[in-house]
Motif scaffolding. Sequence first.
Motif, PDB file in Angstrom:
ATOM      1  N   TYR A  22       0.839  -1.201   0.000  1.00 44.80           N
ATOM      2  CA  TYR A  22       0.000   0.000   0.000  1.00 44.80           C
ATOM      3  C   TYR A  22       0.869   1.245   0.000  1.00 44.80           C
ATOM      4  CZ  TYR A  22       1.105  -0.127   5.015  1.00 44.80           C
ATOM      5  OH  TYR A  22       1.777  -0.161   6.231  1.00 44.80           O
ATOM      6  N   TYR A  40       4.913  -0.864  -0.980  1.00 45.48           N
ATOM      7  CA  TYR A  40       5.045  -1.417  -2.321  1.00 45.48           C
ATOM      8  C   TYR A  40       6.468  -1.985  -2.461  1.00 45.48           C
ATOM      9  CZ  TYR A  40       0.707   0.938  -3.780  1.00 45.48           C
ATOM     10  OH  TYR A  40      -0.601   1.338  -3.911  1.00 45.48           O
ATOM     11  N   TRP A  72      -8.159   1.262  -9.779  1.00 46.44           N
ATOM     12  CA  TRP A  72      -7.260   1.958 -10.696  1.00 46.44           C
ATOM     13  C   TRP A  72      -7.798   1.904 -12.126  1.00 46.44           C
ATOM     14  CZ3 TRP A  72      -1.829  -0.395  -9.123  1.00 46.44           C
ATOM     15  CH2 TRP A  72      -1.508   0.030  -7.835  1.00 46.44           C
ATOM     16  N   LEU A  92       2.389  -4.702  -9.505  1.00 43.77           N
ATOM     17  CA  LEU A  92       1.247  -3.860  -9.142  1.00 43.77           C
ATOM     18  C   LEU A  92       0.293  -3.802 -10.330  1.00 43.77           C
ATOM     19  CD1 LEU A  92       3.231  -0.967  -7.373  1.00 43.77           C
ATOM     20  CD2 LEU A  92       2.425  -3.115  -6.412  1.00 43.77           C
ATOM     21  N   GLY A  95      -5.262  -2.457  -8.637  1.00 47.53           N
ATOM     22  CA  GLY A  95      -5.219  -1.641  -7.426  1.00 47.53           C
ATOM     23  C   GLY A  95      -6.480  -0.840  -7.226  1.00 47.53           C
ATOM     24  N   ALA A 112      -2.598  -2.453  -3.642  1.00 49.28           N
ATOM     25  CA  ALA A 112      -2.329  -3.166  -4.898  1.00 49.28           C
ATOM     26  C   ALA A 112      -2.283  -4.673  -4.692  1.00 49.28           C
ATOM     27  CB  ALA A 112      -1.006  -2.688  -5.489  1.00 49.28           C
ATOM     28  N   SER A 114      -1.492  -8.429  -7.423  1.00 49.76           N
ATOM     29  CA  SER A 114      -0.993  -8.837  -8.735  1.00 49.76           C
ATOM     30  C   SER A 114      -1.950  -9.735  -9.495  1.00 49.76           C
ATOM     31  CB  SER A 114       0.340  -9.584  -8.566  1.00 49.76           C
ATOM     32  OG  SER A 114       0.153 -10.753  -7.776  1.00 49.76           O
TER      33      SER A 114
END
Length: 203
Positions: A22, A40, A72, A92, A95, A112, A114
Amino acid sequence: MLERRGINQLLQELGSIAPMGYSVGLHIRFASPLVYRSTYPEEWVDIYNTHSYYLRDPLVFWGLGLAGTTRWSAIPLPDPFGVMDKAARYGLNFGAVSSYGPVTSRSIVGIARSDREFSDTELSALEELTIRLHIEAKPPSELTKAQIEALRCLADGDRHAAAAERLGISESALKARLVSARIRLEARTTSEAIRKAREYRLI
Protein backbone atom coordinates in the motif's frame (compact mmCIF):
# COMPACT_ATOMS: atom_id res chain seq x y z
CA MET A 1 6.81 10.45 10.45
CA LEU A 2 4.35 10.54 13.31
CA GLU A 3 4.41 7.33 15.32
CA ARG A 4 1.02 6.60 16.83
CA ARG A 5 -0.17 3.21 17.97
CA GLY A 6 -3.57 3.81 16.38
CA ILE A 7 -2.05 4.61 12.99
CA ASN A 8 0.22 1.57 13.09
CA GLN A 9 -2.71 -0.71 13.95
CA LEU A 10 -4.75 0.69 11.06
CA LEU A 11 -1.79 0.22 8.70
CA GLN A 12 -1.63 -3.44 9.74
CA GLU A 13 -5.31 -3.80 8.83
CA LEU A 14 -4.62 -2.09 5.51
CA GLY A 15 -1.74 -4.45 4.79
CA SER A 16 -4.03 -7.44 5.31
CA ILE A 17 -6.11 -6.47 2.25
CA ALA A 18 -3.17 -5.38 0.07
CA PRO A 19 -1.06 -8.41 -1.01
CA MET A 20 1.34 -6.25 -3.07
CA GLY A 21 1.45 -3.43 -0.54
CA TYR A 22 0.00 0.00 0.00
CA SER A 23 0.88 3.67 -0.22
CA VAL A 24 -0.48 6.11 2.35
CA GLY A 25 -0.28 9.90 2.30
CA LEU A 26 -2.23 11.52 5.13
CA HIS A 27 -3.15 15.20 5.40
CA ILE A 28 -1.39 16.32 2.23
CA ARG A 29 -0.58 20.01 2.58
CA PHE A 30 1.55 22.12 0.25
CA ALA A 31 2.13 18.98 -1.89
CA SER A 32 3.62 17.10 1.08
CA PRO A 33 1.88 14.58 3.37
CA LEU A 34 2.03 14.87 7.13
CA VAL A 35 2.29 11.07 7.33
CA TYR A 36 3.71 8.93 4.51
CA ARG A 37 4.23 5.18 4.36
CA SER A 38 4.64 2.78 1.44
CA THR A 39 5.02 -1.00 1.45
CA TYR A 40 5.05 -1.42 -2.32
CA PRO A 41 8.07 -3.36 -3.65
CA GLU A 42 11.20 -1.50 -2.56
CA GLU A 43 12.69 -1.31 -6.05
CA TRP A 44 9.52 0.33 -7.40
CA VAL A 45 9.36 2.79 -4.47
CA ASP A 46 12.98 3.81 -5.15
CA ILE A 47 12.26 4.39 -8.85
CA TYR A 48 9.00 6.21 -8.06
CA ASN A 49 10.70 8.58 -5.62
CA THR A 50 13.88 9.06 -7.66
CA HIS A 51 11.87 10.14 -10.72
CA SER A 52 9.30 12.12 -8.67
CA TYR A 53 6.46 10.16 -10.26
CA TYR A 54 4.09 11.55 -7.63
CA LEU A 55 4.11 14.71 -9.75
CA ARG A 56 2.91 12.66 -12.76
CA ASP A 57 0.89 9.89 -11.14
CA PRO A 58 -2.74 9.79 -12.37
CA LEU A 59 -3.75 8.21 -9.04
CA VAL A 60 -2.45 11.25 -7.15
CA PHE A 61 -4.20 13.63 -9.55
CA TRP A 62 -7.43 11.69 -9.11
CA GLY A 63 -7.09 11.69 -5.33
CA LEU A 64 -6.39 15.41 -5.12
CA GLY A 65 -9.26 16.23 -7.46
CA LEU A 66 -11.94 13.91 -6.10
CA ALA A 67 -12.96 12.34 -2.81
CA GLY A 68 -14.08 8.73 -2.94
CA THR A 69 -12.86 5.20 -3.62
CA THR A 70 -12.33 3.44 -6.95
CA ARG A 71 -10.31 0.80 -8.76
CA TRP A 72 -7.26 1.96 -10.70
CA SER A 73 -8.80 0.58 -13.88
CA ALA A 74 -11.81 2.90 -13.49
CA ILE A 75 -9.75 6.11 -13.43
CA PRO A 76 -10.15 7.87 -16.80
CA LEU A 77 -7.16 10.21 -16.45
CA PRO A 78 -4.36 9.97 -19.05
CA ASP A 79 -0.99 8.55 -18.05
CA PRO A 80 1.46 10.13 -20.54
CA PHE A 81 4.50 9.08 -18.50
CA GLY A 82 3.35 5.46 -18.25
CA VAL A 83 3.51 5.38 -14.45
CA MET A 84 0.90 2.62 -14.20
CA ASP A 85 2.60 0.47 -16.84
CA LYS A 86 5.91 0.84 -15.01
CA ALA A 87 4.25 -0.11 -11.70
CA ALA A 88 2.83 -3.26 -13.30
CA ARG A 89 6.37 -4.46 -14.00
CA TYR A 90 6.78 -4.83 -10.24
CA GLY A 91 3.59 -6.80 -9.69
CA LEU A 92 1.25 -3.86 -9.14
CA ASN A 93 -1.20 -5.06 -11.78
CA PHE A 94 -4.45 -4.25 -10.01
CA GLY A 95 -5.22 -1.64 -7.43
CA ALA A 96 -7.61 0.72 -5.76
CA VAL A 97 -7.32 4.23 -4.40
CA SER A 98 -9.29 6.11 -1.77
CA SER A 99 -9.29 9.84 -1.12
CA TYR A 100 -10.79 11.62 1.88
CA GLY A 101 -10.80 15.04 3.53
CA PRO A 102 -10.78 18.67 2.44
CA VAL A 103 -8.57 19.58 -0.49
CA THR A 104 -6.38 21.64 1.87
CA SER A 105 -5.61 18.53 3.96
CA ARG A 106 -6.43 15.55 1.75
CA SER A 107 -5.53 11.93 2.55
CA ILE A 108 -4.90 9.44 -0.27
CA VAL A 109 -4.46 5.70 0.21
CA GLY A 110 -3.64 3.19 -2.51
CA ILE A 111 -3.54 -0.63 -2.34
CA ALA A 112 -2.33 -3.17 -4.90
CA ARG A 113 -2.36 -6.81 -5.82
CA SER A 114 -0.99 -8.84 -8.73
CA ASP A 115 -3.71 -11.40 -9.39
CA ARG A 116 -7.15 -9.79 -9.70
CA GLU A 117 -9.28 -6.68 -9.25
CA PHE A 118 -10.29 -5.73 -5.72
CA SER A 119 -13.82 -6.75 -4.77
CA ASP A 120 -16.55 -4.32 -3.72
CA THR A 121 -16.14 -5.57 -0.14
CA GLU A 122 -12.42 -4.79 -0.25
CA LEU A 123 -13.15 -1.33 -1.68
CA SER A 124 -15.51 -0.66 1.24
CA ALA A 125 -12.82 -1.77 3.70
CA LEU A 126 -10.29 0.53 1.98
CA GLU A 127 -12.67 3.48 2.20
CA GLU A 128 -13.32 2.89 5.90
CA LEU A 129 -9.61 2.52 6.70
CA THR A 130 -8.80 5.71 4.76
CA ILE A 131 -11.32 7.69 6.80
CA ARG A 132 -10.07 6.20 10.07
CA LEU A 133 -6.42 6.90 9.16
CA HIS A 134 -7.29 10.48 8.22
CA ILE A 135 -9.04 11.05 11.56
CA GLU A 136 -6.32 9.31 13.60
CA ALA A 137 -3.56 11.40 11.99
CA LYS A 138 -5.39 14.72 12.34
CA PRO A 139 -3.01 17.33 13.75
CA PRO A 140 -4.05 19.44 16.72
CA SER A 141 -5.64 22.83 16.28
CA GLU A 142 -3.41 25.64 15.13
CA LEU A 143 -1.12 27.31 17.63
CA THR A 144 -1.48 30.98 18.49
CA LYS A 145 1.04 33.47 17.14
CA ALA A 146 2.48 33.88 20.66
CA GLN A 147 2.93 30.12 21.07
CA ILE A 148 4.60 29.83 17.67
CA GLU A 149 7.00 32.67 18.47
CA ALA A 150 7.98 31.09 21.79
CA LEU A 151 8.58 27.66 20.27
CA ARG A 152 10.45 29.11 17.32
CA CYS A 153 12.87 30.97 19.59
CA LEU A 154 13.76 27.79 21.45
CA ALA A 155 13.90 25.82 18.20
CA ASP A 156 16.47 28.38 17.00
CA GLY A 157 18.60 27.62 20.06
CA ASP A 158 17.70 30.47 22.39
CA ARG A 159 17.62 29.80 26.12
CA HIS A 160 14.61 31.00 28.10
CA ALA A 161 16.17 34.33 29.12
CA ALA A 162 17.35 35.11 25.58
CA ALA A 163 14.02 34.07 24.07
CA ALA A 164 12.09 36.26 26.52
CA GLU A 165 14.33 39.23 25.75
CA ARG A 166 14.01 38.66 22.03
CA LEU A 167 10.20 38.67 22.33
CA GLY A 168 10.13 41.59 24.75
CA ILE A 169 8.32 39.64 27.47
CA SER A 170 9.18 38.29 30.92
CA GLU A 171 10.56 34.80 31.41
CA SER A 172 7.42 33.80 33.28
CA ALA A 173 5.29 34.95 30.33
CA LEU A 174 7.50 32.93 27.97
CA LYS A 175 7.12 29.84 30.16
CA ALA A 176 3.35 30.31 30.21
CA ARG A 177 3.32 30.37 26.40
CA LEU A 178 5.41 27.21 26.28
CA VAL A 179 3.14 25.42 28.76
CA SER A 180 0.03 26.33 26.73
CA ALA A 181 1.77 25.16 23.54
CA ARG A 182 2.66 21.84 25.17
CA ILE A 183 -0.96 21.35 26.25
CA ARG A 184 -2.29 22.09 22.79
CA LEU A 185 0.23 19.76 21.16
CA GLU A 186 -0.25 17.07 23.80
CA ALA A 187 3.50 17.13 24.48
CA ARG A 188 5.16 16.24 27.76
CA THR A 189 8.21 18.45 27.27
CA THR A 190 9.11 21.58 25.35
CA SER A 191 11.48 19.55 23.16
CA GLU A 192 8.62 17.23 22.24
CA ALA A 193 6.39 20.24 21.55
CA ILE A 194 9.00 21.66 19.17
CA ARG A 195 9.33 18.31 17.39
CA LYS A 196 5.57 17.95 17.01
CA ALA A 197 5.17 21.55 15.85
CA ARG A 198 7.76 20.89 13.14
CA GLU A 199 6.07 17.64 12.10
CA TYR A 200 2.71 19.40 11.92
CA ARG A 201 4.38 22.24 9.99
CA LEU A 202 3.21 24.78 12.55
CA ILE A 203 6.66 26.34 12.92
